[in-house]
Design a protein around this motif. Structure first.
Motif, PDB file in Angstrom:
ATOM      1  N   THR A 196       1.394  -1.514  -0.176  1.00  0.00           N
ATOM      2  CA  THR A 196      -0.334   0.100   0.224  1.00  0.00           C
ATOM      3  C   THR A 196       0.948   0.860  -0.209  1.00  0.00           C
ATOM      4  O   THR A 196       1.898   1.430   0.898  1.00  0.00           O
ATOM      5  CB  THR A 196      -0.944   0.178   1.820  1.00  0.00           C
ATOM      6  N   ALA A 197       0.367   2.234  -1.099  1.00  0.00           N
ATOM      7  CA  ALA A 197       1.561   3.474  -0.756  1.00  0.00           C
ATOM      8  C   ALA A 197       1.135   4.213  -0.029  1.00  0.00           C
ATOM      9  O   ALA A 197      -0.088   4.536  -0.044  1.00  0.00           O
ATOM     10  CB  ALA A 197       1.435   3.930  -2.239  1.00  0.00           C
ATOM     11  N   VAL A 198       2.230   5.216   0.424  1.00  0.00           N
ATOM     12  CA  VAL A 198       1.944   6.266   1.063  1.00  0.00           C
ATOM     13  C   VAL A 198       1.601   7.044   0.110  1.00  0.00           C
ATOM     14  O   VAL A 198       2.973   7.602  -0.314  1.00  0.00           O
ATOM     15  CB  VAL A 198       2.848   6.509   1.937  1.00  0.00           C
ATOM     16  N   VAL A 199       0.744   8.651  -0.202  1.00  0.00           N
ATOM     17  CA  VAL A 199       0.616   9.146  -1.152  1.00  0.00           C
ATOM     18  C   VAL A 199       0.619  10.801  -0.522  1.00  0.00           C
ATOM     19  O   VAL A 199       0.224  10.686   0.353  1.00  0.00           O
ATOM     20  CB  VAL A 199      -0.637   8.741  -1.926  1.00  0.00           C
ATOM     21  N   THR A 200       1.325  11.521  -1.061  1.00  0.00           N
ATOM     22  CA  THR A 200       0.996  12.724  -0.439  1.00  0.00           C
ATOM     23  C   THR A 200       0.496  13.562  -1.754  1.00  0.00           C
ATOM     24  O   THR A 200       1.605  13.509  -2.821  1.00  0.00           O
ATOM     25  CB  THR A 200       2.902  13.417  -0.483  1.00  0.00           C
ATOM     26  N   LYS A 201      -0.770  14.658  -1.275  1.00  0.00           N
ATOM     27  CA  LYS A 201      -0.991  15.270  -2.755  1.00  0.00           C
ATOM     28  C   LYS A 201      -1.240  16.167  -2.191  1.00  0.00           C
ATOM     29  O   LYS A 201      -2.081  16.019  -1.305  1.00  0.00           O
ATOM     30  CB  LYS A 201      -1.785  14.142  -2.776  1.00  0.00           C
ATOM     31  N   PRO A 202      -0.831  17.393  -1.494  1.00  0.00           N
ATOM     32  CA  PRO A 202       0.386  17.770  -3.399  1.00  0.00           C
ATOM     33  C   PRO A 202       1.780  17.436  -2.530  1.00  0.00           C
ATOM     34  O   PRO A 202       1.010  17.836  -1.772  1.00  0.00           O
ATOM     35  CB  PRO A 202      -0.026  19.289  -3.917  1.00  0.00           C
ATOM     36  N   TYR A 203       2.390  17.252  -3.842  1.00  0.00           N
ATOM     37  CA  TYR A 203       3.474  17.233  -3.203  1.00  0.00           C
ATOM     38  C   TYR A 203       5.038  18.148  -4.304  1.00  0.00           C
ATOM     39  O   TYR A 203       4.505  18.286  -5.251  1.00  0.00           O
ATOM     40  CB  TYR A 203       4.306  15.493  -3.764  1.00  0.00           C
ATOM     41  N   PRO A 204       5.302  19.253  -2.971  1.00  0.00           N
ATOM     42  CA  PRO A 204       5.243  18.686  -2.072  1.00  0.00           C
ATOM     43  C   PRO A 204       4.118  19.977  -1.581  1.00  0.00           C
ATOM     44  O   PRO A 204       3.804  20.809  -1.631  1.00  0.00           O
ATOM     45  CB  PRO A 204       6.827  19.604  -1.754  1.00  0.00           C
ATOM     46  N   THR A 205       4.429  19.090  -0.187  1.00  0.00           N
ATOM     47  CA  THR A 205       3.043  19.870   1.268  1.00  0.00           C
ATOM     48  C   THR A 205       3.263  21.701   1.528  1.00  0.00           C
ATOM     49  O   THR A 205       2.681  21.697   0.783  1.00  0.00           O
ATOM     50  CB  THR A 205       2.720  18.919   2.387  1.00  0.00           C
ATOM     51  N   ASN A 206       4.249  22.058   0.902  1.00  0.00           N
ATOM     52  CA  ASN A 206       4.370  22.993   1.430  1.00  0.00           C
ATOM     53  C   ASN A 206       4.190  24.487  -0.214  1.00  0.00           C
ATOM     54  O   ASN A 206       4.298  25.115  -0.931  1.00  0.00           O
ATOM     55  CB  ASN A 206       5.971  23.773   1.884  1.00  0.00           C
ATOM     56  N   LYS A 207       3.440  23.039  -1.107  1.00  0.00           N
ATOM     57  CA  LYS A 207       3.971  23.613  -2.574  1.00  0.00           C
ATOM     58  C   LYS A 207       1.494  23.644  -2.626  1.00  0.00           C
ATOM     59  O   LYS A 207       1.448  23.002  -3.504  1.00  0.00           O
ATOM     60  CB  LYS A 207       4.054  24.010  -3.523  1.00  0.00           C
ATOM     61  N   PRO A 208       0.861  24.177  -1.880  1.00  0.00           N
ATOM     62  CA  PRO A 208      -0.461  23.578  -1.859  1.00  0.00           C
ATOM     63  C   PRO A 208      -0.826  23.775  -3.663  1.00  0.00           C
ATOM     64  O   PRO A 208      -1.942  23.271  -3.889  1.00  0.00           O
ATOM     65  CB  PRO A 208      -1.390  24.658  -1.439  1.00  0.00           C
ATOM     66  N   ALA A 209      -0.069  24.648  -4.749  1.00  0.00           N
ATOM     67  CA  ALA A 209      -0.959  24.638  -6.189  1.00  0.00           C
ATOM     68  C   ALA A 209       0.137  23.858  -7.196  1.00  0.00           C
ATOM     69  O   ALA A 209      -0.137  23.852  -7.808  1.00  0.00           O
ATOM     70  CB  ALA A 209      -0.094  26.076  -6.697  1.00  0.00           C
ATOM     71  N   SER A 210       0.614  22.843  -6.699  1.00  0.00           N
ATOM     72  CA  SER A 210       1.276  21.483  -7.448  1.00  0.00           C
ATOM     73  C   SER A 210       0.369  20.898  -7.609  1.00  0.00           C
ATOM     74  O   SER A 210       0.014  20.737  -7.100  1.00  0.00           O
ATOM     75  CB  SER A 210       2.629  21.399  -5.940  1.00  0.00           C
ATOM     76  N   GLN A 211       0.570  20.503  -8.874  1.00  0.00           N
ATOM     77  CA  GLN A 211       0.358  19.262  -9.728  1.00  0.00           C
ATOM     78  C   GLN A 211       0.681  17.752  -9.351  1.00  0.00           C
ATOM     79  O   GLN A 211       0.376  17.077 -10.275  1.00  0.00           O
ATOM     80  CB  GLN A 211       0.215  20.105 -10.819  1.00  0.00           C
ATOM     81  N   CYS A 212       1.873  18.128  -8.738  1.00  0.00           N
ATOM     82  CA  CYS A 212       2.633  16.890  -8.051  1.00  0.00           C
ATOM     83  C   CYS A 212       1.907  16.015  -7.431  1.00  0.00           C
ATOM     84  O   CYS A 212       1.672  16.843  -6.474  1.00  0.00           O
ATOM     85  CB  CYS A 212       3.799  17.393  -8.170  1.00  0.00           C
ATOM     86  N   SER A 213       1.203  14.655  -7.748  1.00  0.00           N
ATOM     87  CA  SER A 213       1.913  14.064  -6.022  1.00  0.00           C
ATOM     88  C   SER A 213       2.751  12.396  -6.441  1.00  0.00           C
ATOM     89  O   SER A 213       3.262  12.261  -7.149  1.00  0.00           O
ATOM     90  CB  SER A 213       0.244  13.558  -6.165  1.00  0.00           C
ATOM     91  N   ARG A 214       2.815  12.420  -4.744  1.00  0.00           N
ATOM     92  CA  ARG A 214       4.205  11.319  -5.176  1.00  0.00           C
ATOM     93  C   ARG A 214       3.429  10.405  -3.739  1.00  0.00           C
ATOM     94  O   ARG A 214       2.514  10.008  -2.699  1.00  0.00           O
ATOM     95  CB  ARG A 214       4.808  12.247  -3.596  1.00  0.00           C
ATOM     96  N   SER A 215       3.526   8.558  -4.758  1.00  0.00           N
ATOM     97  CA  SER A 215       3.138   7.625  -4.412  1.00  0.00           C
ATOM     98  C   SER A 215       4.899   6.589  -3.624  1.00  0.00           C
ATOM     99  O   SER A 215       5.658   6.703  -4.172  1.00  0.00           O
ATOM    100  CB  SER A 215       3.137   6.859  -5.183  1.00  0.00           C
ATOM    101  N   TYR A 216       4.294   6.171  -2.377  1.00  0.00           N
ATOM    102  CA  TYR A 216       6.008   5.707  -1.459  1.00  0.00           C
ATOM    103  C   TYR A 216       5.453   4.716  -1.169  1.00  0.00           C
ATOM    104  O   TYR A 216       4.048   4.417  -0.021  1.00  0.00           O
ATOM    105  CB  TYR A 216       6.372   6.690  -0.176  1.00  0.00           C
ATOM    106  N   TRP A 217       6.946   3.674  -2.040  1.00  0.00           N
ATOM    107  CA  TRP A 217       6.312   2.277  -0.561  1.00  0.00           C
ATOM    108  C   TRP A 217       7.717   1.866  -0.677  1.00  0.00           C
ATOM    109  O   TRP A 217       9.394   2.130  -1.171  1.00  0.00           O
ATOM    110  CB  TRP A 217       5.977   1.247  -2.355  1.00  0.00           C
ATOM    111  N   GLY A 218       7.962   1.935   0.834  1.00  0.00           N
ATOM    112  CA  GLY A 218       9.378   1.311   1.529  1.00  0.00           C
ATOM    113  C   GLY A 218       8.952   1.783   2.882  1.00  0.00           C
ATOM    114  O   GLY A 218       8.203   1.722   3.759  1.00  0.00           O
ATOM    115  N   PRO A 219      10.219   0.995   3.450  1.00  0.00           N
ATOM    116  CA  PRO A 219      11.152   0.614   2.860  1.00  0.00           C
ATOM    117  C   PRO A 219      10.749  -1.057   2.506  1.00  0.00           C
ATOM    118  O   PRO A 219      10.472  -1.606   3.279  1.00  0.00           O
ATOM    119  CB  PRO A 219      12.463   1.359   3.465  1.00  0.00           C
TER     120      PRO A 219
END
Length: 259
Positions: A196-219
């Motif tokens: 199960t991925a840990v999803v961060t949206k938006p990424y980075p969190t300090n950029k609320p207008a970011s169009q990027c999201s980050r899915s993380y699997w690990g370690p």
């Protein structure tokens, strides 16, 4: 505006002066690379290899990724290889041998740290990055494909668990984003990461207008991680801050932690 244009031009000219072309013998073939080494480079520094897309070349890749700007501060060597007929061998060993020859040549020239060699590529260069995962995982510390994966389906059979950061626009009409699901799943399983991925949206969190999201699997095994950066609404794309992230800087921040 004129001063800004002159500054950009001076930066481009400065990097062009220090970016050089070299021929490398690979078996019976003579291959070419463009390479950049910052001034004051010490020995035992990393190497990053950045591979262009199909029907592209190192000049295009340099103009898109701007690895020199990161390398100049972080002090590592960058190589942009030339593909034969602007393409990469995804079924044989000619370009695998080329990558290995590049590593050896940069070691001879700059005494790079062979335990910190990183491989990245855009589009077909990203496909080549995935292909190399199963061929030379013992030679590359971390992999960073952009807008590319093996079109025949994932083949996650590397000789060791490997760190991966993959960047892809979800509106890509050249290499469809939909294929990233099977690709990520295969490598998450290979690396024995949490499913199960840990999803961060938006990424980075300090950029609320970011169009990027980050899915993380690990370690996973050997503490490796798998990361997918999704660029919402972007096509076949290498983001230079326009989607809220700088693809090149994100790649370096990830790969630099691995040996």
């Amino acid at each position: 505006m004129k001063k800004v244009s002159l500054l950009i031009l001076s930066l481009f000219v400065g990097f062009s002066l220090f970016s050089q072309t070299m021929s490398i013998q690979v078996g019976t073939a003579t291959r070419s690379i463009d390479y950049y080494a910052p001034t004051g480079l010490a020995t035992n520094r990393p190497l990053l290899i950045s591979m262009h897309g199909m029907n592209q070349d190192p000049a295009y890749q340099k103009g898109m990724a701007h690895w020199e700007l990161v390398a100049d501060t972080a002090k590592f060597v960058v190589v942009y290889p030339y593909g034969i007929n602007k393409s990469w061998d995804l079924s044989g060993t000619s370009d695998i041998d080329f990558i290995l020859a590049i590593i050896d040549e940069m070691y001879k020239k700059y005494t790079i740290d062979k335990s910190r060699v990183y491989l990245s590529g855009f589009s077909m260069g990203g496909m080549m990055t995935y292909y190399a995962m199963n061929k030379i995982a013992d030679k590359i510390a971390a992999f960073a494909p952009v807008s590319g994966y093996l079109m025949g389906g994932p083949n996650a059979t590397s000789s060791r668990p490997i760190p991966i950061i993959h960047t892809h626009g979800d509106a890509d009409d050249v290499v469809p984003y939909s294929g990233t699901t099977a690709c990520m799943s295969a490598w998450v399983k290979r690396n024995n990461c949490p499913t199960t991925a840990v999803v961060t949206k938006p990424y980075p969190t300090n950029k609320p207008a970011s169009q990027c999201s980050r899915s993380y699997w690990g370690p996973g095994d050997c503490k490796v991680e798998v990361v997918l950066l999704t660029l919402a609404g972007k096509g076949h794309w290498h983001s230079n801050d326009d989607a809220g992230v700088n693809t090149t800087k994100e790649i370096w921040a990830f790969v630099r932690r691995y040996t």
